[in-house]
Design an enzyme around this catalytic site. Sequence first.
Site, PDB file in Angstrom:
ATOM      1  N   ARG A 109       1.262  -0.890  -0.181  1.00 54.95           N
ATOM      2  CA  ARG A 109       0.429   0.123   0.313  1.00 54.95           C
ATOM      3  C   ARG A 109       0.964   1.238  -0.004  1.00 54.95           C
ATOM      4  O   ARG A 109       0.675   2.465  -0.396  1.00 54.95           O
ATOM      5  CB  ARG A 109      -0.915  -0.268   1.085  1.00 54.95           C
ATOM      6  CG  ARG A 109      -2.093   0.429   1.270  1.00 54.95           C
ATOM      7  CD  ARG A 109      -2.459   1.219   2.333  1.00 54.95           C
ATOM      8  NE  ARG A 109      -3.052   0.127   3.464  1.00 54.95           N
ATOM      9  CZ  ARG A 109      -2.926  -0.238   4.610  1.00 54.95           C
ATOM     10  NH1 ARG A 109      -1.734   0.863   5.172  1.00 54.95           N
ATOM     11  NH2 ARG A 109      -2.687  -1.810   4.543  1.00 54.95           N
TER      12      ARG A 109
ATOM     13  N   ASP B 271      -4.984  23.959  -9.210  1.00 50.40           N
ATOM     14  CA  ASP B 271      -5.021  22.384  -9.669  1.00 50.40           C
ATOM     15  C   ASP B 271      -4.568  23.013 -11.197  1.00 50.40           C
ATOM     16  O   ASP B 271      -5.047  23.650 -11.527  1.00 50.40           O
ATOM     17  CB  ASP B 271      -6.530  22.148  -9.867  1.00 50.40           C
ATOM     18  CG  ASP B 271      -7.038  21.278 -10.798  1.00 50.40           C
ATOM     19  OD1 ASP B 271      -6.127  20.731 -11.530  1.00 50.40           O
ATOM     20  OD2 ASP B 271      -8.111  20.596 -10.872  1.00 50.40           O
TER      21      ASP B 271
ATOM     22  N   LYS C 152      -5.205  13.467 -17.449  1.00 48.83           N
ATOM     23  CA  LYS C 152      -5.488  13.996 -19.013  1.00 48.83           C
ATOM     24  C   LYS C 152      -4.150  13.848 -19.879  1.00 48.83           C
ATOM     25  O   LYS C 152      -3.963  12.855 -20.686  1.00 48.83           O
ATOM     26  CB  LYS C 152      -6.098  15.584 -18.298  1.00 48.83           C
ATOM     27  CG  LYS C 152      -7.331  15.166 -17.426  1.00 48.83           C
ATOM     28  CD  LYS C 152      -8.577  15.259 -18.217  1.00 48.83           C
ATOM     29  CE  LYS C 152      -9.191  15.096 -17.166  1.00 48.83           C
ATOM     30  NZ  LYS C 152      -9.820  16.018 -16.325  1.00 48.83           N
TER      31      LYS C 152
HETATM   32  C1  LIG Z   1     -10.167  15.772 -15.027  1.00 46.13           C
HETATM   33  C2  LIG Z   1     -10.194  16.673 -13.692  1.00 46.13           C
HETATM   34  C3  LIG Z   1     -10.069  17.203 -12.619  1.00 46.13           C
HETATM   35  C4  LIG Z   1     -10.379  15.266 -12.601  1.00 46.13           C
HETATM   36  O1  LIG Z   1      -9.431  13.948 -12.209  1.00 46.13           O
HETATM   37  P1  LIG Z   1      -9.925  12.925 -12.588  1.00 46.13           P
HETATM   38  O2  LIG Z   1      -8.555  12.115 -12.399  1.00 46.13           O
HETATM   39  O3  LIG Z   1     -11.355  12.820 -13.654  1.00 46.13           O
HETATM   40  O4  LIG Z   1     -10.983  12.514 -11.009  1.00 46.13           O
HETATM   41  C5  LIG Z   1      -9.886  17.785 -11.660  1.00 46.13           C
HETATM   42  N1  LIG Z   1      -9.418  18.873 -11.973  1.00 46.13           N
HETATM   43  C6  LIG Z   1      -9.351  19.178 -13.423  1.00 46.13           C
HETATM   44  C7  LIG Z   1      -8.912  20.309 -13.788  1.00 46.13           C
HETATM   45  C8  LIG Z   1     -10.010  18.413 -14.737  1.00 46.13           C
HETATM   46  O5  LIG Z   1     -10.101  17.980 -15.562  1.00 46.13           O
END
Ligand SMILES: *Cc1c(COP(=O)(O)O)cnc(C)c1O
Length: 398
Positions: free
Chosen positions: A60, A185, A210
Amino acid sequence: MCASWKRREGVQDQTLIAGKLPGSSGAVSSVNPPVHRFSTTLYKSLDELWQPSAPYIYGRRGSPTSRALEEALSKLEQGDKTCLYPSGLSAISGVLQGLMRPGDHFLMVDCAYGLTRQFAEKSLKPNGIEVQYFSPTRNTDVASFFRKNTRAVYLESPASQTFQVQDIPAIAKVAKEHGILVIVDNTWATSYFLKPLCLGADVSVQSLTKYVAGHSDVMLGSATFASSVGDKIAQHRELTGICVAPDDAYLALRGLRTLAVRLERHQSSAIKVATQLSGSPIVDTIFYPALPDDPGHALWSRDFLGASGTFSIALNEAAQPHLGHLFDTLEFFGIGYSYGGFESLIAPMSPNWLMGKSGAKTRPVVRLHIGLEQPDDLIRDLFRGLDRLTAVIQKSQS
Ligand SMILES: *Cc1c(COP(=O)(O)O)cnc(C)c1O
């Protein structure tokens, strides 16, 4: 830590990504680390088991594969430590839960990813954390929202639906003066095009799902830390049992190897497509900071090393009831809620913060992710769709 990182070190990142990543050599000399599966670590003796410095204690807590990805991301972000999470959202919720305590006040930019907002509403608030939103146009004056109990400011620059760029250095500077942490983010730009920690932020979170993974085949997230807050968050992560599969870490690591070339292509194609679209009479506004007349362009040019290939457009009001005539007939754009993969995508976005504003209710935006296809094909495809849409609107009005 990050003095004069811009441009010069951005170029160095390319060699970093291409192959000199930590973890590139293991016991067997190979370019990539193997997918290392284990849950139970075996020790040669009781002495070895008791030795607290043993690097892998239990599955883990990470494997050579996940550690290789963590180290690579720490290097790219120029941070001290990275924690992996099973998705981007899990990284965001893990960081916020790990940091915030009942009685804390939390400031979040209005235009943050929808589920990040929902997490704040439905999990932080019921747990006694005060959540307050501020407009992405407020920069240094975010300080006017600070209270004695403000713990953190959360940014998403640019916003992943409407692409407002925030002044990370200015906000980080005033936050630091008040002992408040800044979380960014960094999913849209990735750590290749933006180094939030070098601009003064404390935590950079990413959905690796992404651009980093880049092939639409894995869910993964990360949080990279500039300061000792990382220890607290890492401990929270460990105690909540969060861990990632080595296969997923491997895929993200493999994505990193080509991140530089993919992003350069996403960027050049997206600028081409967006520039062409800005000439269409049915397109009202394009939200993409790489375009010179975007309101965020100056901040973007100052702080970012480039733009990824995702942006939004607002179509004429008359187009709203007929959007299916655009979406359903495109040849190269899949209809779906993501971005960052090799393939182009289109999705309607109805950011809840925008919907509350006057006049915006009937005007959701359309988000495009420009993939690695030939940009001329994408432009032709979109213009054919927009022509069809225009014809339908004209017919409905006649
Ligand atoms: C897609 C996304 C998320 C969430 O990510 P996941 O991997 O789909 O959980 C968070 N912040 C932004 C800006 C995103 O585009």
